[in-house]
Write an enzyme that holds these catalytic residues in place. Structure first.
Site, PDB file in Angstrom:
ATOM      1  N   MET A   1     -19.637  53.176 142.010  1.00 35.53           N
ATOM      2  CA  MET A   1     -19.697  54.466 142.502  1.00 35.53           C
ATOM      3  C   MET A   1     -18.019  54.954 142.884  1.00 35.53           C
ATOM      4  O   MET A   1     -17.270  53.976 143.099  1.00 35.53           O
ATOM      5  CB  MET A   1     -20.289  54.491 144.019  1.00 35.53           C
ATOM      6  CG  MET A   1     -21.860  54.395 143.797  1.00 35.53           C
ATOM      7  SD  MET A   1     -22.675  55.685 142.860  1.00 35.53           S
ATOM      8  CE  MET A   1     -23.984  54.956 142.763  1.00 35.53           C
ATOM      9  N   LEU A 391     -22.325  46.678 141.225  1.00 32.64           N
ATOM     10  CA  LEU A 391     -21.257  45.834 140.785  1.00 32.64           C
ATOM     11  C   LEU A 391     -20.741  46.658 139.417  1.00 32.64           C
ATOM     12  O   LEU A 391     -21.648  46.699 138.483  1.00 32.64           O
ATOM     13  CB  LEU A 391     -21.613  44.463 140.803  1.00 32.64           C
ATOM     14  CG  LEU A 391     -21.911  43.725 141.989  1.00 32.64           C
ATOM     15  CD1 LEU A 391     -22.335  42.488 141.878  1.00 32.64           C
ATOM     16  CD2 LEU A 391     -20.694  43.758 143.225  1.00 32.64           C
ATOM     17  N   GLU A 392     -19.727  46.872 139.570  1.00 32.30           N
ATOM     18  CA  GLU A 392     -19.072  47.630 138.094  1.00 32.30           C
ATOM     19  C   GLU A 392     -18.093  46.822 137.495  1.00 32.30           C
ATOM     20  O   GLU A 392     -17.204  47.507 136.754  1.00 32.30           O
ATOM     21  CB  GLU A 392     -18.513  49.232 138.830  1.00 32.30           C
ATOM     22  CG  GLU A 392     -19.551  49.959 139.380  1.00 32.30           C
ATOM     23  CD  GLU A 392     -19.139  51.266 139.715  1.00 32.30           C
ATOM     24  OE1 GLU A 392     -18.144  51.869 139.289  1.00 32.30           O
ATOM     25  OE2 GLU A 392     -19.922  51.983 140.374  1.00 32.30           O
ATOM     26  N   HIS A 393     -17.770  45.752 137.777  1.00 33.01           N
ATOM     27  CA  HIS A 393     -16.727  44.777 137.086  1.00 33.01           C
ATOM     28  C   HIS A 393     -17.199  43.932 136.493  1.00 33.01           C
ATOM     29  O   HIS A 393     -16.616  42.516 136.421  1.00 33.01           O
ATOM     30  CB  HIS A 393     -16.024  44.404 138.308  1.00 33.01           C
ATOM     31  CG  HIS A 393     -14.893  45.575 139.039  1.00 33.01           C
ATOM     32  ND1 HIS A 393     -14.015  46.373 138.481  1.00 33.01           N
ATOM     33  CD2 HIS A 393     -15.429  46.359 139.960  1.00 33.01           C
ATOM     34  CE1 HIS A 393     -13.729  47.350 139.273  1.00 33.01           C
ATOM     35  NE2 HIS A 393     -14.646  47.544 140.376  1.00 33.01           N
TER      36      HIS A 393
END
Length: 566
Positions: A1, A391-393
């Site tokens: 986000m 989780l965006e990594h």
């Protein structure tokens, strides 16, 4: 986000101030002298803003959060004003002073000017906990007064300061009177309880710098604020709790006792069921320019509220949660009460893990267990219904699956498990996110993929679709629907306003058309799925705060439409 300008993120040259009550230095020899005193007046803001001047009306005293006593300074930058609060103190020439303070909240500076030698300043990035800032200065041969100050930074969140100290030789102005032992607090109020914990809160006591919590006569906690959660308790058991107030002069008598009883079962009982068609909204535990809300203010259309965000710790996989003072809660107990109230109203409140700036590393058995244990502990402590994985990594499907399986075993069948992958993470069933979703399909509530900040993407028919169109929403949802997820596990994630994300805002009318296309086969664009999915779960937005900023236009339009799907 997207949480750009999150209150706890360092944004560049701005900074925070603060100064605490620690003993310091110090006279010209660098050795503490008997005459050394705190030459700052109203150092704990117990007398409002007496002796202090704040620019542009930016300062006020508040009763929460406080580091010591019953009050603290809250200063709010606005426009071209950085919320600078100053006091001129009397000093002795050719003398050394230690300047310190305790700060919390947004970025803040602490400094001294007019020293006659070298002016000094120090700062710290915004923080959700009280942090002590300290520096020192030496006065010139003819210096008899120095201006000490705190200030924040332009466009950033309010900062809090308390217990300022300018410690050194008396310059003739004297010091605040020595502290006396504080009065006893009132009986603590019992807040949220679990099978192993009881939340307590009490009124702040003037002159107190800390509090001790007693359980059945034995001291179990020492805290700075006026709330605490006692953990490690037995299920279905009554305990007597008392509180004392402390400062450098000593400890008060104990308060009257309050009885708190733990619940009879473990886990997270009593979670409401998620409705067949649900609206999900992310709630911001920080101030980035959107409307600041308490959970009680979140619009009634939202069925799942994702509290954003949990934070990682130094232990791989472990998460924690800290309530940001910028949100305005008087105590953690009030926040927990709001969670309980939302759940009583049939809403699910989950804690979100990750976001644009956050990351949690789960790549081993140990880190998987650490995640499950810490997530379950947060559910027990706050009453969260479950977790949201944002989780965006990069993730490891093998170990994230293990972590979620362990959490499910601890939390039971009422666990609410949501996910918010980026579009690239769900392009095919071979991605780590898609593999995780399929591996936990039996315990998964909904995947609200983020249909924004991505540019054009491939749909399930192999064609490229532009972000922000009905075709983009339907053709990308089709990948999940045909890739193995149940329709009840698919939601459309979009920004609530043009300010909610860097790109990909979709007018609510387009969201409604996409929902109709997928669930009813109507209002489609050039792409039309081969079949309909009437069990489609619904839609999600970032965020309830940006929705409120735009007058709740998104939830007012999309919410009823979701709830009226077949």
């Amino acid at each position: 986000m997207d949480r750009t300008t999150r209150a706890r993120r360092w944004l560049g040259a701005g900074l925070a101030l603060a100064v605490g009550t620690g003993l310091g230095l110090i006279g010209t020899t660098g050795t503490a002298q008997a005459a050394d005193v705190n030459v700052a007046k109203n150092a704990g803001f117990e007398s409002g803003l007496a002796n202090w001047t704040c620019t542009a009306g930016s300062g006020a005293t508040v009763s929460s959060p406080v580091h010591g006593g019953a009050s603290a300074l809250k200063a709010t930058p606005a426009g071209q004003d950085n919320a600078k609060c100053t006091q001129t103190v009397s000093v002795k020439p050719n003398s050394t002073y230690t300047l310190s303070a305790w700060v919390q909240g947004g970025y803040a500076y602490l400094g001294a000017s007019g020293t006659g030698t070298n002016d000094v300043s120090t700062w710290t990035p915004g923080t959700g906990n009280w942090t002590r800032l300290s520096t020192s200065f030496t006065t010139g041969a003819g210096t008899t007064s120095v201006t000490v100050y705190t200030h924040g930074w332009y466009g950033q969140a309010a900062y809090y300061a308390d217990d300022v100290s300018v410690f050194g030789p008396d310059g003739g102005g004297g010091s605040d009177p020595d502290p006396v032992v504080p009065a006893a607090p009132g009986a603590p109020a019992v807040g949220a309880v679990t099978s192993s914990s009881v939340a307590l809160s009490w009124g702040a006591v003037s002159g107190a710098t800390g509090y001790n919590v007693y359980r059945d006569g034995a001291k179990v906690l020492s805290v700075n604020g006026s709330s605490a959660t006692v953990t490690g308790l037995a299920a279905n058991t009554s305990y007597q709790f008392q509180v004392t107030a402390t400062n450098s002069a000593g400890e008060s008598a104990k308060s009257a006792a309050a009885t708190g009883k733990t619940s009879s079962t473990g886990g997270n009982p009593g979670n409401p069921a998620v409705p067949k068609h649900a609206l999900t909204g992310y709630w911001q535990n920080f101030n980035n320019g959107a409307t600041v809300q308490k959970l009680r203010d979140v619009q009634a259309q939202y069925d799942i509220i994702a509290v954003s965000f949990a934070d990682s710790t130094a232990t791989p996989g472990q998460i924690t949660f800290t309530l940001d003072p910028a949100v305005g809660y008087a105590s953690v107990a009030d926040f927990k009460a709001d969670i309980a109230a939302k759940k009583s109203a049939g809403k699910s409140v989950v804690v979100s893990v990750g976001g644009e700036k956050g990351n949690v590393t789960i790549n081993s058995d140990a880190s998987a267990t650490a995640f499950a244990n810490s997530a379950h502990a947060l559910m027990q402590e706050y009453g969260f219904s479950g977790v949201d994985i944002d989780l965006e990594h990069g993730i490891n499907a093998t170990y994230l699956t293990k972590a979620l399986r362990q959490l499910s075993q601890k939390a039971g069948s009422s666990l609410v498990l949501t996910m918010a992958p980026q579009t690239i993470d769900m392009q095919n069933t071979g991605t780590e996110y898609f593999k995780t979703a399929l591996a936990v399909k039996d315990i998964l509530t909904v995947v609200n993929m983020q249909y924004y900040n991505s540019g054009s993407m491939l749909g399930c028919d192999g064609r490229v679709y532009s972000q922000g169109s009905v075709d983009f929403l339907t053709a990308l949802a089709c990948i999940q629907l045909e890739g193995g997820l149940d329709a009840s596990q698919v939601g459309l994630g979009v920004p609530a306003s043009t300010r909610g994300a860097g790109s990909g805002y979709v007018d609510p009318s387009i969201v409604k058309n996409a929902l109709d296309c997928l669930a009813r086969g109507t209002n489609c664009g050039s792409f039309k799925p081969a079949k309909t999915y009437p069990a489609l779960r619904g839609a999600m937005t970032w965020s309830t705060n940006w929705d409120a900023t735009a007058g709740n236009a998104w939830s007012n339009a999309v919410g009823p439409h979701v709830h009226n799907l077949p």
